[in-house]
Each structure stands twice: as C-alpha cells, then as structure tokens.
Design a protein around this motif. Structure first.
Motif, PDB file in Angstrom:
ATOM      1  N   ILE A  39       0.839  -1.187   0.000  1.00  0.00           N
ATOM      2  CA  ILE A  39       0.000   0.000   0.000  1.00  0.00           C
ATOM      3  C   ILE A  39       0.882   1.249   0.000  1.00  0.00           C
ATOM      4  O   ILE A  39       1.952   1.252   0.611  1.00  0.00           O
ATOM      5  N   HIS A  66      -3.189   3.753  11.140  1.00  0.00           N
ATOM      6  CA  HIS A  66      -3.035   3.374   9.740  1.00  0.00           C
ATOM      7  C   HIS A  66      -2.188   2.109   9.611  1.00  0.00           C
ATOM      8  O   HIS A  66      -2.547   1.178   8.874  1.00  0.00           O
ATOM      9  N   TYR A  69      -4.202  -0.958  10.910  1.00  0.00           N
ATOM     10  CA  TYR A  69      -5.235  -1.455   9.992  1.00  0.00           C
ATOM     11  C   TYR A  69      -4.632  -2.352   8.922  1.00  0.00           C
ATOM     12  O   TYR A  69      -5.113  -3.480   8.691  1.00  0.00           O
ATOM     13  N   TYR A  70      -3.563  -1.896   8.286  1.00  0.00           N
ATOM     14  CA  TYR A  70      -2.982  -2.699   7.203  1.00  0.00           C
ATOM     15  C   TYR A  70      -2.255  -3.927   7.731  1.00  0.00           C
ATOM     16  O   TYR A  70      -2.271  -4.985   7.098  1.00  0.00           O
ATOM     17  N   LYS A  73      -4.607  -6.582   8.149  1.00  0.00           N
ATOM     18  CA  LYS A  73      -4.988  -7.118   6.845  1.00  0.00           C
ATOM     19  C   LYS A  73      -3.830  -7.901   6.198  1.00  0.00           C
ATOM     20  O   LYS A  73      -3.902  -8.279   5.028  1.00  0.00           O
ATOM     21  N   ILE A  75      -0.991  -6.818   5.308  1.00  0.00           N
ATOM     22  CA  ILE A  75      -0.258  -6.010   4.338  1.00  0.00           C
ATOM     23  C   ILE A  75       0.951  -5.428   5.053  1.00  0.00           C
ATOM     24  O   ILE A  75       0.825  -4.590   5.944  1.00  0.00           O
ATOM     25  N   ILE A  78       4.958  -1.215   2.620  1.00  0.00           N
ATOM     26  CA  ILE A  78       4.528   0.176   2.611  1.00  0.00           C
ATOM     27  C   ILE A  78       5.442   0.982   1.689  1.00  0.00           C
ATOM     28  O   ILE A  78       6.672   0.938   1.819  1.00  0.00           O
ATOM     29  N   GLN A 115       6.132  -4.210   9.566  1.00  0.00           N
ATOM     30  CA  GLN A 115       6.078  -3.778   8.173  1.00  0.00           C
ATOM     31  C   GLN A 115       7.412  -3.185   7.732  1.00  0.00           C
ATOM     32  O   GLN A 115       8.195  -2.690   8.546  1.00  0.00           O
ATOM     33  N   GLY A 306      -3.431   4.819   0.586  1.00  0.00           N
ATOM     34  CA  GLY A 306      -3.989   4.885   1.923  1.00  0.00           C
ATOM     35  C   GLY A 306      -3.352   6.021   2.696  1.00  0.00           C
ATOM     36  O   GLY A 306      -2.595   6.815   2.150  1.00  0.00           O
ATOM     37  N   GLU A 318      -8.688   3.702   2.500  1.00  0.00           N
ATOM     38  CA  GLU A 318      -8.969   3.801   3.923  1.00  0.00           C
ATOM     39  C   GLU A 318     -10.437   3.458   4.178  1.00  0.00           C
ATOM     40  O   GLU A 318     -11.319   3.825   3.389  1.00  0.00           O
ATOM     41  N   ASP A 324     -14.614  -1.572   5.106  1.00  0.00           N
ATOM     42  CA  ASP A 324     -13.565  -1.664   4.092  1.00  0.00           C
ATOM     43  C   ASP A 324     -14.066  -1.171   2.744  1.00  0.00           C
ATOM     44  O   ASP A 324     -15.239  -1.342   2.400  1.00  0.00           O
ATOM     45  N   MET A 328     -10.177  -3.362  -1.111  1.00  0.00           N
ATOM     46  CA  MET A 328      -9.490  -4.181  -0.110  1.00  0.00           C
ATOM     47  C   MET A 328      -9.794  -5.659  -0.302  1.00  0.00           C
ATOM     48  O   MET A 328      -8.908  -6.515  -0.120  1.00  0.00           O
TER      49      MET A 328
END
Length: 357
Positions: A39, A66, A69-70, A73, A75, A78, A115, A306, A318, A324, A328
């Motif tokens: 993302i 932020h 959230y990812y 998920k 993810i 970045i 991340q 995002g 976002e 979602d 997403m």
C-alpha cells in the motif's frame, strides 16, 4: 500519481483544512514467502506548492492506526512518499531535522507493526520545479541528498528500499544520468538496501519500452528493482476524470510491455502505483486480473493509496465509517502466494535479488 493529481488533492486539502519481501513473521498464518501486496501511505507530500509547509496543516504523516489497519490485513509492504524540498530546504544543505524526525517516527511505527518501508522521493525529477541535471539543480546536488538520506536511514530496521524518484517526466534525456549518480551516491554509504528505479514518462508501464528501453543502471551491489506505474483510465493519468467502462484485461495488457522488458533485460520489477475508483465494477475486475498476472510473475505491487487526508477520494482505500473499501477485498484475494524471489522469474540465478537480513 501524476503531479496534476497531486496538486489538485493539495488544493482540496488547503481549502478544507523493501519492499517487504522478507520471510513473514513466524506467528503469521500465511504461507507466502514474500509480500506481493503493498500500500502507498501518503500525505507527507501533500501541498507541494507550499514549501516547506507545516505538518498537520499542509501535509500529514500517518498515525499508528493506519499501520495497525494494514497490519491486521496482512499487508506488510509500505511505499511512503516524501518531498525533497521538505527533507532538504536548500540544495546541498543539511537535512531538516523536524521532517526527518517525522519520517523516522513513521518508520518506527511500521517496525512496530512488522512492516517494511520503501522511501519514495515524490518529486518528478525536479527540485523547486527545476529539472535534475539542469544548471539550477546539478547532478551532484541530487547525489548529495541521497547520500545524506541513505546515511541517515540505512540502519533502520523498517527500511527496505529507496525509491529514488517518483514518476520522472519530460526530463529532456537527463533522467538516466540522474538515476546513475543517485545510485552511485547511495552505494558510497549503503550497499545493502534495495534501490528502486522509475522510468521517464511518469513511469508508465504501458509506455516503458518506448521511453525507457535503455534505462539500464549500473549497481555494484546488484540490488536494483525497476518500478513502473499503471492506471486504467483513458489517458493513463490516474485522474479518472470521467466514468469509463474498461476491458477486464486492460491492466494486464498495459503492464505486459514493462514485464516483457524486465524479462528481456534480466531485471526485477515492482508496480509501485495502481488504483481504481471504488464505484467501478469493470475497473475492479481489471484490478483483480492485473494482480493475478503480477502474482504469476512474482512481481510485487503497492496500491494507491492509503493514509490520512484523502476524504472521499474514490481511489483511497482507507475504511469509510468502519467499513472496508471494495478494493481491499481484491487485495486480500492476492496476498497468499508461492513466490520466493522478486520477479519476473529469470533463467540465471545471478539475477536473484533477496531482501537484506
């Protein structure tokens, strides 16, 4: 994202107010060996016409929610954009401690959430609207800032790569040398971190062979990744200025010239930006097909976009009112994979690029 779109978003804001390709965490239930889905977390480069600007007024840094959230998920990749003029207020000067401190804080939060981050200089091959390689922005000034940035960030555990320039365009042939001097400067202080090289004409995947056919940069560390961008609207700008029905294979067709160039030249690739409106079924399907094709070739990608400040921007991913966005679901569908190396697959092992330890 094109400069025109960046400026329009900035105007709205003013008016209203590594890819992580390492082995996953051992606690993860995923089976993938590298992260193919990422993302773009944006806002630190908003309002590029207001320099240096003020954090929280003209531009914004992502907050812990932020990253959380990812991370939830799955993810973990970045791409994070920043502006050269905010990192270094004058050519060859020291880096701005406040802005650099905010970038470090961003990296800290990414690290806390497992991340990795690609640091993206979002300047379109320019500094204060002057081309790199021109009299006003000598190549050495560009080398200077990347030497300083690499020295500053090379040991941070969340840093995966340096995206040395977002979407060069209309560079009058100056970009290849600029890219080379930036790589050379980084390698003076850091021979471990991946370097991402975008191409001229806004890094367009569709136009890559015509505008970047000979963009082959030398890297003594052999850790380069070439990066293209792709949008599905009629002019490939990402503005989506009118409703459009698109062929479900348009994304695949438009990324293939870039992928075939990578294969022909024995290089690794990354799709650093793509995005679709959340209310277009045909474009959502095209995005689904694009990601399936990229996964087949083990090419990572990062969705645009995002982070804070997007409001009702249709490409934003976002959540809205805790729900979602449709994009997403498609990203989640393509997270699991069997890739062990950045693609496309190459016939010779000497071309492999693995993440740093």
């Amino acid at each position: 994202m094109t400069n025109r779109l960046a400026l329009s978003l900035a105007a709205i804001l003013l008016g209203s107010t590594q890819i992580s390709l390492a082995e996953p965490d051992k606690t993860s239930t995923l089976t993938n060996k590298i992260d193919l889905i990422g993302i773009n977390l944006s806002a630190a480069g908003f309002s590029p016409n207001v320099l240096p600007g003020k954090n929280g007024q003209h531009y914004f840094f992502p907050e812990k929610n932020h990253f959380k959230y990812y991370s939830e998920k799955n993810i973990r990749l970045i791409r994070f954009f920043f502006l050269w003029e905010r990192a270094q207020h004058n050519l060859n000067a020291k880096l701005d401690s406040e802005y650099i401190g905010l970038i470090k804080k961003t990296l800290d939060m990414a690290h806390q959430h497992g991340q990795k981050v690609i640091l993206d200089m979002h300047n379109y091959a320019r500094y204060k609207d002057n081309l790199i390689g021109s009299k006003k922005v000598p190549y050495e000034a560009y080398a200077n800032v990347w030497r300083k940035l690499a020295e500053t960030f090379k040991d941070h555990p969340a840093v995966y790569g340096y995206d040395i320039m977002n979407e060069p365009h209309d560079t009058q042939g100056l970009w290849p040398k600029a890219a080379q001097v930036a790589v050379d400067a980084i390698r003076e202080v850091d021979d471990k971190t991946l370097i991402f090289i975008e191409g001229d004409r806004w890094a367009s995947a569709w136009h890559w062979p015509k505008f970047n056919g000979d963009l082959l940069i030398k890297d003594p560390a052999k850790r380069l990744i070439y990066e293209a961008h792709l949008y599905f609207d009629h002019d490939t700008s990402g503005r989506y200025s009118r409703p459009e029905q698109v062929d479900p294979m348009i994304g695949v067709r438009h990324v293939q010239p870039f992928v075939e160039w990578l294969k022909a030249n024995g290089q690794k690739g990354f799709l650093g930006e793509y995005g679709v409106p959340d209310d277009s079924p045909s474009m959502l399907k095209a995005m689904d097909n694009l990601l399936a094709y990229l996964n087949e070739n083990c090419i990572p990608s990062a969705y645009w976009a995002g982070g804070p400040g997007w409001g009702k921007y249709k490409l934003a991913i976002e959540p809205v009112d805790g729900k979602d966005r449709p994009q997403m679901d498609i990203l989640q569908k393509h997270i699991a994979n069997s890739c062990v190396d950045i693609g496309p697959p190459q016939p010779e092992a000497s071309t492999e690029v693995h993440p740093r330890e």
